[in-house]
Design a protein around this motif. Structure first.
Motif, PDB file in Angstrom:
ATOM      1  N   SER A   1      17.612 -15.307 -11.159  1.00  0.00           N
ATOM      2  CA  SER A   1      18.258 -14.034 -11.694  1.00  0.00           C
ATOM      3  C   SER A   1      17.944 -14.077 -13.328  1.00  0.00           C
ATOM      4  N   SER A   2      18.176 -15.403 -13.925  1.00  0.00           N
ATOM      5  CA  SER A   2      17.915 -15.533 -15.433  1.00  0.00           C
ATOM      6  C   SER A   2      16.379 -15.137 -15.404  1.00  0.00           C
ATOM      7  N   ILE A   3      15.469 -15.813 -14.988  1.00  0.00           N
ATOM      8  CA  ILE A   3      14.048 -15.415 -15.029  1.00  0.00           C
ATOM      9  C   ILE A   3      13.718 -14.066 -14.790  1.00  0.00           C
ATOM     10  N   TRP A   4      14.476 -13.480 -13.733  1.00  0.00           N
ATOM     11  CA  TRP A   4      13.958 -12.093 -13.462  1.00  0.00           C
ATOM     12  C   TRP A   4      14.608 -11.237 -14.507  1.00  0.00           C
ATOM     13  N   PHE A   5      15.547 -11.464 -14.852  1.00  0.00           N
ATOM     14  CA  PHE A   5      16.078 -10.594 -16.035  1.00  0.00           C
ATOM     15  C   PHE A   5      15.415 -10.655 -17.363  1.00  0.00           C
ATOM     16  N   ILE A   6      14.863 -12.142 -17.813  1.00  0.00           N
ATOM     17  CA  ILE A   6      13.950 -12.026 -18.981  1.00  0.00           C
ATOM     18  C   ILE A   6      12.672 -11.388 -18.614  1.00  0.00           C
ATOM     19  N   ALA A   7      12.044 -11.585 -17.550  1.00  0.00           N
ATOM     20  CA  ALA A   7      10.919 -10.877 -17.203  1.00  0.00           C
ATOM     21  C   ALA A   7      11.096  -9.448 -17.202  1.00  0.00           C
ATOM     22  N   MET A   8      12.126  -8.736 -16.964  1.00  0.00           N
ATOM     23  CA  MET A   8      12.214  -7.268 -16.828  1.00  0.00           C
ATOM     24  C   MET A   8      12.494  -6.937 -18.371  1.00  0.00           C
TER      25      MET A   8
ATOM     26  N   PRO B   1      10.821  -5.186 -11.195  1.00  0.00           N
ATOM     27  CA  PRO B   1      12.335  -4.824 -10.354  1.00  0.00           C
ATOM     28  C   PRO B   1      12.159  -5.088  -9.101  1.00  0.00           C
ATOM     29  N   ILE B   2      11.098  -4.727  -8.289  1.00  0.00           N
ATOM     30  CA  ILE B   2      11.020  -4.716  -6.822  1.00  0.00           C
ATOM     31  C   ILE B   2      10.962  -6.079  -6.377  1.00  0.00           C
ATOM     32  N   THR B   3      10.072  -6.887  -7.014  1.00  0.00           N
ATOM     33  CA  THR B   3       9.740  -8.417  -6.794  1.00  0.00           C
ATOM     34  C   THR B   3      11.171  -8.884  -6.790  1.00  0.00           C
ATOM     35  N   GLY B   4      11.989  -8.878  -8.024  1.00  0.00           N
ATOM     36  CA  GLY B   4      13.190  -9.655  -7.846  1.00  0.00           C
ATOM     37  C   GLY B   4      14.138  -9.174  -6.866  1.00  0.00           C
ATOM     38  N   ALA B   5      14.162  -8.049  -6.643  1.00  0.00           N
ATOM     39  CA  ALA B   5      15.304  -7.314  -5.770  1.00  0.00           C
ATOM     40  C   ALA B   5      15.068  -7.716  -4.320  1.00  0.00           C
ATOM     41  N   ILE B   6      13.661  -8.124  -4.063  1.00  0.00           N
ATOM     42  CA  ILE B   6      13.335  -8.526  -2.740  1.00  0.00           C
ATOM     43  C   ILE B   6      13.261 -10.050  -2.568  1.00  0.00           C
ATOM     44  N   ILE B   7      12.755 -10.978  -3.615  1.00  0.00           N
ATOM     45  CA  ILE B   7      12.614 -12.391  -3.446  1.00  0.00           C
ATOM     46  C   ILE B   7      13.976 -13.073  -3.741  1.00  0.00           C
ATOM     47  N   ILE B   8      14.853 -12.642  -4.500  1.00  0.00           N
ATOM     48  CA  ILE B   8      16.208 -13.463  -4.769  1.00  0.00           C
ATOM     49  C   ILE B   8      17.039 -13.316  -3.326  1.00  0.00           C
TER      50      ILE B   8
END
Length: 56
Positions: A41-48, A10-17
């Motif tokens: 955001s789709s990749i991040w959601f699937i990873a989460m 979650p932290i990675t997606g919230a910073i990188i996007i």
């Protein structure tokens, strides 16, 4: 290892996007920024979803 991945996802997606999207918009245009936002955001959601820990 999995616990770190669960914590970092979650932290990675919230910073990188938010960092990558404005860079894509300034360098390639608004349409590229929109497409990049949807893809990231789709990749991040699937990873989460894959790394989430659900109670049994």
């Amino acid at each position: 290892m999995l616990r770190r991945l669960v914590a970092i996802t979650p932290i990675t997606g919230a910073i990188i996007i938010p960092l990558l999207v404005p860079l894509a918009i300034t360098r390639a245009g608004i349409s590229t920024g929109v497409v990049l936002t949807l893809l990231l955001s789709s990749i991040w959601f699937i990873a989460m979803l894959k790394t989430s820990e659900m109670p049994h």
